[in-house]
Design a protein around this motif. Structure first.
Motif, short mmCIF file in Angstrom:
data_model
loop_
_atom_site.label_atom_id
_atom_site.label_comp_id
_atom_site.label_asym_id
_atom_site.label_seq_id
_atom_site.Cartn_x
_atom_site.Cartn_y
_atom_site.Cartn_z
N TRP A 1 -19.62 -3.48 -13.75
CA TRP A 1 -19.14 -2.16 -13.37
C TRP A 1 -20.20 -1.45 -12.55
CZ3 TRP A 1 -14.28 -0.94 -15.26
CH2 TRP A 1 -13.82 -1.72 -16.32
N GLU A 2 -19.79 -0.70 -11.56
CA GLU A 2 -20.68 0.17 -10.80
C GLU A 2 -20.80 1.48 -11.58
OE1 GLU A 2 -20.72 1.31 -6.21
OE2 GLU A 2 -18.92 1.97 -7.26
N THR A 3 -22.00 2.04 -11.68
CA THR A 3 -22.16 3.25 -12.49
C THR A 3 -21.89 4.54 -11.71
OG1 THR A 3 -24.55 3.27 -12.12
CG2 THR A 3 -23.75 2.16 -14.10
N VAL A 4 -21.72 4.46 -10.41
CA VAL A 4 -21.29 5.63 -9.65
C VAL A 4 -19.77 5.56 -9.59
CG1 VAL A 4 -21.35 6.80 -7.42
CG2 VAL A 4 -23.39 5.65 -8.27
N GLY A 5 -19.12 6.39 -10.36
CA GLY A 5 -17.67 6.38 -10.42
C GLY A 5 -17.11 5.35 -11.39
N TYR A 6 -17.95 4.49 -11.94
CA TYR A 6 -17.58 3.45 -12.90
C TYR A 6 -16.41 2.60 -12.42
CZ TYR A 6 -21.11 5.25 -15.89
OH TYR A 6 -22.33 5.62 -16.38
N ALA A 7 -16.53 2.13 -11.19
CA ALA A 7 -15.52 1.24 -10.64
C ALA A 7 -15.79 -0.19 -11.09
CB ALA A 7 -15.55 1.30 -9.11
N LEU A 8 -14.72 -0.91 -11.38
CA LEU A 8 -14.83 -2.33 -11.71
C LEU A 8 -15.24 -3.07 -10.45
CD1 LEU A 8 -14.25 -4.85 -13.52
CD2 LEU A 8 -11.91 -4.75 -12.64
N LEU A 9 -16.35 -3.79 -10.51
CA LEU A 9 -16.79 -4.54 -9.33
C LEU A 9 -16.25 -5.96 -9.36
CD1 LEU A 9 -20.48 -3.37 -8.87
CD2 LEU A 9 -18.45 -2.70 -7.59
N ILE A 10 -16.51 -6.67 -10.47
CA ILE A 10 -16.05 -8.06 -10.51
C ILE A 10 -16.18 -8.60 -11.93
CG2 ILE A 10 -18.33 -9.00 -9.95
CD1 ILE A 10 -16.90 -11.13 -8.27
N PRO A 11 -15.20 -9.42 -12.36
CA PRO A 11 -15.40 -10.16 -13.60
C PRO A 11 -16.34 -11.32 -13.28
CG PRO A 11 -13.14 -10.41 -12.81
CD PRO A 11 -13.86 -9.54 -11.84
N LEU A 12 -17.47 -11.40 -13.98
CA LEU A 12 -18.50 -12.38 -13.65
C LEU A 12 -18.30 -13.74 -14.29
CD1 LEU A 12 -21.70 -10.20 -13.85
CD2 LEU A 12 -20.51 -11.01 -11.82
N ALA A 13 -17.81 -13.76 -15.51
CA ALA A 13 -17.70 -15.03 -16.20
C ALA A 13 -16.51 -14.97 -17.15
CB ALA A 13 -18.97 -15.33 -17.00
N ASN A 14 -15.95 -16.11 -17.40
CA ASN A 14 -14.88 -16.19 -18.37
C ASN A 14 -15.14 -17.42 -19.23
OD1 ASN A 14 -12.59 -15.94 -19.85
ND2 ASN A 14 -11.18 -16.31 -18.17
N GLN A 15 -15.77 -17.19 -20.36
CA GLN A 15 -15.99 -18.27 -21.31
C GLN A 15 -14.63 -18.65 -21.89
OE1 GLN A 15 -19.02 -19.51 -21.54
NE2 GLN A 15 -19.87 -17.95 -20.22
N LYS A 16 -14.57 -19.68 -22.68
CA LYS A 16 -13.29 -20.16 -23.21
C LYS A 16 -12.87 -19.39 -24.45
CE LYS A 16 -13.98 -24.67 -21.26
NZ LYS A 16 -14.23 -26.08 -21.50
N GLY A 17 -12.63 -18.10 -24.29
CA GLY A 17 -12.18 -17.28 -25.40
C GLY A 17 -13.29 -17.01 -26.39
N GLY A 18 -13.07 -16.08 -27.27
CA GLY A 18 -14.08 -15.71 -28.26
C GLY A 18 -15.02 -14.67 -27.69
N GLU A 19 -15.58 -13.87 -28.59
CA GLU A 19 -16.41 -12.77 -28.14
C GLU A 19 -17.68 -13.24 -27.43
OE1 GLU A 19 -19.08 -10.97 -31.57
OE2 GLU A 19 -17.00 -11.15 -32.18
N VAL A 20 -18.08 -12.47 -26.44
CA VAL A 20 -19.28 -12.78 -25.67
C VAL A 20 -20.18 -11.54 -25.67
CG1 VAL A 20 -18.26 -12.15 -23.45
CG2 VAL A 20 -20.16 -13.73 -23.50
N SER A 21 -21.48 -11.78 -25.79
CA SER A 21 -22.47 -10.71 -25.73
C SER A 21 -23.28 -10.87 -24.47
CB SER A 21 -23.39 -10.77 -26.95
OG SER A 21 -22.66 -10.56 -28.12
N VAL A 22 -23.78 -9.76 -23.92
CA VAL A 22 -24.55 -9.80 -22.68
C VAL A 22 -25.90 -9.12 -22.87
CG1 VAL A 22 -22.57 -9.93 -21.12
CG2 VAL A 22 -23.38 -7.71 -21.86
N LEU A 23 -26.88 -9.59 -22.09
CA LEU A 23 -28.22 -9.02 -22.11
C LEU A 23 -28.82 -9.17 -20.72
CD1 LEU A 23 -30.60 -7.86 -23.76
CD2 LEU A 23 -31.31 -10.21 -24.15
#
Length: 86
Positions: free
Chosen positions: A46-68
């Motif tokens: 997400w872009e933080t100016v206006g919080y526009a969706l920029l792009i889905p970066l990854a799609n793991q095979k279901g199940g929750e994903v955490s980011v860092l």
């Protein structure tokens, strides 16, 4: 399902819509991007100016994903179960 971002200076709230629960979020070090990880295995940028969706970066095979984000902003790690993707 939404992730809410609260601006502590103004008290305003922005909602980022997802199709499923959001399990994690991290800011880029420069504060210009926000990454979210969701229950469907998607990492979204997400872009933080206006919080526009920029792009889905990854799609793991279901199940929750955490980011860092790395401190220098050059890498993003996503974890799902016992798998880490950088």
């Amino acid at each position: 399902w939404k992730a809410r971002v609260l601006d502590l200076a103004t008290g305003s709230t922005v909602e980022l819509t997802h199709n499923v629960d959001v399990h994690s979020a991290c800011w880029s070090p420069d504060g210009k991007r926000l990454f979210t990880g969701a229950a469907d295995g998607k990492v979204t940028l997400w872009e933080t100016v206006g919080y526009a969706l920029l792009i889905p970066l990854a799609n793991q095979k279901g199940g929750e994903v955490s980011v860092l984000c790395s401190p220098d902003g050059r890498r993003l790690a996503g974890t799902q179960g016992s798998t880490v993707t950088i």
